[in-house]
Enzyme design. Sequence first.
Site, PDB file in Angstrom:
ATOM      1  N   ASN A  19     -41.940  70.260 -33.236  1.00  0.00           N
ATOM      2  CA  ASN A  19     -41.250  70.823 -34.786  1.00  0.00           C
ATOM      3  C   ASN A  19     -42.557  71.921 -35.212  1.00  0.00           C
ATOM      4  O   ASN A  19     -43.403  72.039 -34.980  1.00  0.00           O
ATOM      5  CB  ASN A  19     -41.257  70.221 -36.409  1.00  0.00           C
ATOM      6  CG  ASN A  19     -42.265  70.324 -36.792  1.00  0.00           C
ATOM      7  OD1 ASN A  19     -42.301  71.172 -38.156  1.00  0.00           O
ATOM      8  ND2 ASN A  19     -42.821  68.953 -36.809  1.00  0.00           N
TER       9      ASN A  19
ATOM     10  N   LYS B 237     -55.991  63.972 -44.063  1.00  0.00           N
ATOM     11  CA  LYS B 237     -55.094  63.411 -43.089  1.00  0.00           C
ATOM     12  C   LYS B 237     -55.890  64.072 -41.636  1.00  0.00           C
ATOM     13  O   LYS B 237     -55.573  65.221 -41.194  1.00  0.00           O
ATOM     14  CB  LYS B 237     -53.481  64.352 -43.426  1.00  0.00           C
ATOM     15  CG  LYS B 237     -52.761  64.195 -42.027  1.00  0.00           C
ATOM     16  CD  LYS B 237     -51.042  64.087 -42.471  1.00  0.00           C
ATOM     17  CE  LYS B 237     -50.292  64.111 -41.302  1.00  0.00           C
ATOM     18  NZ  LYS B 237     -48.670  63.605 -42.074  1.00  0.00           N
TER      19      LYS B 237
ATOM     20  N   CYS C 253     -52.075  70.636 -39.349  1.00  0.00           N
ATOM     21  CA  CYS C 253     -50.754  70.993 -38.845  1.00  0.00           C
ATOM     22  C   CYS C 253     -51.324  72.313 -38.155  1.00  0.00           C
ATOM     23  O   CYS C 253     -52.046  73.371 -38.213  1.00  0.00           O
ATOM     24  CB  CYS C 253     -49.873  71.522 -40.209  1.00  0.00           C
ATOM     25  SG  CYS C 253     -48.396  72.813 -39.778  1.00  0.00           S
TER      26      CYS C 253
ATOM     27  N   GLY D 250     -47.847  58.664 -36.622  1.00  0.00           N
ATOM     28  CA  GLY D 250     -47.002  58.381 -35.386  1.00  0.00           C
ATOM     29  C   GLY D 250     -45.605  57.805 -33.974  1.00  0.00           C
ATOM     30  O   GLY D 250     -46.259  56.581 -33.914  1.00  0.00           O
TER      31      GLY D 250
ATOM     32  N   SER E 117     -44.865  62.591 -45.303  1.00  0.00           N
ATOM     33  CA  SER E 117     -44.832  64.199 -45.916  1.00  0.00           C
ATOM     34  C   SER E 117     -43.872  65.534 -44.447  1.00  0.00           C
ATOM     35  O   SER E 117     -44.158  64.790 -43.115  1.00  0.00           O
ATOM     36  CB  SER E 117     -46.150  64.965 -45.738  1.00  0.00           C
ATOM     37  OG  SER E 117     -46.151  65.961 -46.220  1.00  0.00           O
TER      38      SER E 117
ATOM     39  N   ILE F  75     -41.646  74.498 -38.365  1.00  0.00           N
ATOM     40  CA  ILE F  75     -41.091  74.580 -39.308  1.00  0.00           C
ATOM     41  C   ILE F  75     -42.342  75.451 -39.975  1.00  0.00           C
ATOM     42  O   ILE F  75     -41.463  76.099 -41.173  1.00  0.00           O
ATOM     43  CB  ILE F  75     -41.372  72.748 -40.440  1.00  0.00           C
ATOM     44  CG1 ILE F  75     -40.359  72.085 -39.951  1.00  0.00           C
ATOM     45  CG2 ILE F  75     -40.807  73.241 -42.199  1.00  0.00           C
ATOM     46  CD1 ILE F  75     -38.896  72.487 -39.724  1.00  0.00           C
TER      47      ILE F  75
ATOM     48  N   GLY G  53     -45.859  69.127 -47.833  1.00  0.00           N
ATOM     49  CA  GLY G  53     -46.954  69.858 -47.987  1.00  0.00           C
ATOM     50  C   GLY G  53     -46.765  71.087 -48.938  1.00  0.00           C
ATOM     51  O   GLY G  53     -46.162  71.974 -48.965  1.00  0.00           O
TER      52      GLY G  53
HETATM   53  C1  LIG Z   1     -40.023  68.087 -39.744  1.00  0.00           C
HETATM   54  C2  LIG Z   1     -41.459  67.861 -39.494  1.00  0.00           C
HETATM   55  C3  LIG Z   1     -42.190  68.421 -40.557  1.00  0.00           C
HETATM   56  C4  LIG Z   1     -43.187  67.653 -41.675  1.00  0.00           C
HETATM   57  N1  LIG Z   1     -43.996  68.303 -42.165  1.00  0.00           N
HETATM   58  C5  LIG Z   1     -45.995  67.974 -42.330  1.00  0.00           C
HETATM   59  C6  LIG Z   1     -45.853  68.260 -43.532  1.00  0.00           C
HETATM   60  O1  LIG Z   1     -45.681  69.776 -44.516  1.00  0.00           O
HETATM   61  N2  LIG Z   1     -47.626  67.845 -43.664  1.00  0.00           N
HETATM   62  C7  LIG Z   1     -47.584  67.057 -43.117  1.00  0.00           C
HETATM   63  O2  LIG Z   1     -49.282  66.457 -43.393  1.00  0.00           O
HETATM   64  N3  LIG Z   1     -46.870  67.049 -42.011  1.00  0.00           N
HETATM   65  C8  LIG Z   1     -45.917  66.798 -41.547  1.00  0.00           C
HETATM   66  N4  LIG Z   1     -45.732  66.198 -40.719  1.00  0.00           N
HETATM   67  C9  LIG Z   1     -45.912  65.432 -39.910  1.00  0.00           C
HETATM   68  C10 LIG Z   1     -45.167  63.955 -40.601  1.00  0.00           C
HETATM   69  O3  LIG Z   1     -46.031  64.076 -41.705  1.00  0.00           O
HETATM   70  C11 LIG Z   1     -46.213  62.774 -38.753  1.00  0.00           C
HETATM   71  O4  LIG Z   1     -47.710  63.263 -39.255  1.00  0.00           O
HETATM   72  C12 LIG Z   1     -46.025  63.427 -37.179  1.00  0.00           C
HETATM   73  O5  LIG Z   1     -44.868  63.554 -37.554  1.00  0.00           O
HETATM   74  C13 LIG Z   1     -46.300  62.075 -36.854  1.00  0.00           C
HETATM   75  O6  LIG Z   1     -45.344  60.901 -37.251  1.00  0.00           O
HETATM   76  P1  LIG Z   1     -44.160  60.783 -36.989  1.00  0.00           P
HETATM   77  O7  LIG Z   1     -43.908  60.461 -35.341  1.00  0.00           O
HETATM   78  O8  LIG Z   1     -43.841  59.511 -37.438  1.00  0.00           O
HETATM   79  O9  LIG Z   1     -42.714  61.786 -36.975  1.00  0.00           O
HETATM   80  C14 LIG Z   1     -44.141  66.629 -40.467  1.00  0.00           C
HETATM   81  C15 LIG Z   1     -43.473  66.144 -39.654  1.00  0.00           C
HETATM   82  C16 LIG Z   1     -41.701  66.918 -39.079  1.00  0.00           C
HETATM   83  C17 LIG Z   1     -41.582  66.445 -37.862  1.00  0.00           C
END
Ligand SMILES: Cc1cc2nc3c(=O)[nH]c(=O)nc-3n(C[C@H](O)[C@H](O)[C@H](O)COP(=O)(O)O)c2cc1C
Length: 311
Positions: free
Chosen positions: A79, A175, A140, A253, A31, A81, A56
Amino acid sequence: MDGQVKGLRGRVDLRVSIGSLDLKNPVLLASGTCGYGAEIEDFVNLEDLGAIVVKGISLEPRQGNPPPRLAETPCGLLNAIGLENVGVEAFIKEKLPWLRERGITTIVNILGNSADEYEELARRLAGNKGIHGLEINISCPNVKKGGVAFGTDPQQAAEVTKRVVAATDLPVIVKLSPNVADICAIAVAVQEAGATAVSLINTLLGMAIDIEQRRPVLGNIFGGLSGPAIKPVALRMVWQVVRCVDIPVIGIGGITTHVDALEFLMAGACAIQIGTANLIDPTAPVKVVQGVIDFMQENNYFSLQALKISS
Ligand SMILES: Cc1cc2nc3c(=O)[nH]c(=O)nc-3n(C[C@H](O)[C@H](O)[C@H](O)COP(=O)(O)O)c2cc1C
């Protein structure tokens, strides 16, 4: 990649079932890193992947946090956001049809400021064709109210889970946040509350300071750290949670390559999600699928189950 990845490749069976959610392979988009799907259609055929977890969604549209919202760190990304999104009604009317028409397995990530809001979101999404599962974001770190409290308190996490599970027939994935002392306590609480599965981890709370300006880099001061820097922490937590719950665990992750994905699958994850790597190379998830298939074929693993380390 030939665009024809199916659950069965040669003798390798990549199919995964998470409750009533059937995935052709265990590689999902995380996400917030792939929008609502259409944004990345020029780069990746979403049908080649297990599922997309969309950005989300909240009851009302959200503007998100003030800029700057992103900061690169060594091996990672911060981030803040602030969960900017179009809101549930616009999602159903404007975004969901695109996914439904293409038959893409779609999991909707939801966020609320209260248990009532989570329940209402689950109710509004439940009757819509084209949604195959819900992922509850209780983790989050960017939202000042609500989200962080649910993800760090077992009782509140369980209450939100219970309310969502009661409001929908869809599989409910919770999550989890890594910003807790005991991730197993939260995982067990949401399992007992009826979660179909858990996914972990969301981002780790962090910050960066601009020494020339003498102020925090992010407008929100704190942000969520993601990318390769968090992989060892995520892997350790997935290993722990797999061994303290009986429901499926989805690993997230820092997964960038098939080697990363295989580590999580060997730790016991039933599937994995790829986030930050999409922002660098949107074809990374498809390469991960192919890499997992090649590794399994070369090493005579015919099912994902066979990869798991049993201890
Ligand atoms: C730019 C950005 C926006 C994200 N937005 C959401 C979100 O809306 N909802 C959510 O549950 N996780 C969100 N995440 C978390 C990711 O889904 C993921 O759990 C986290 O980045 C770890 O995985 P990764 O290291 O592969 O990025 C976001 C991550 C990033 C980098």
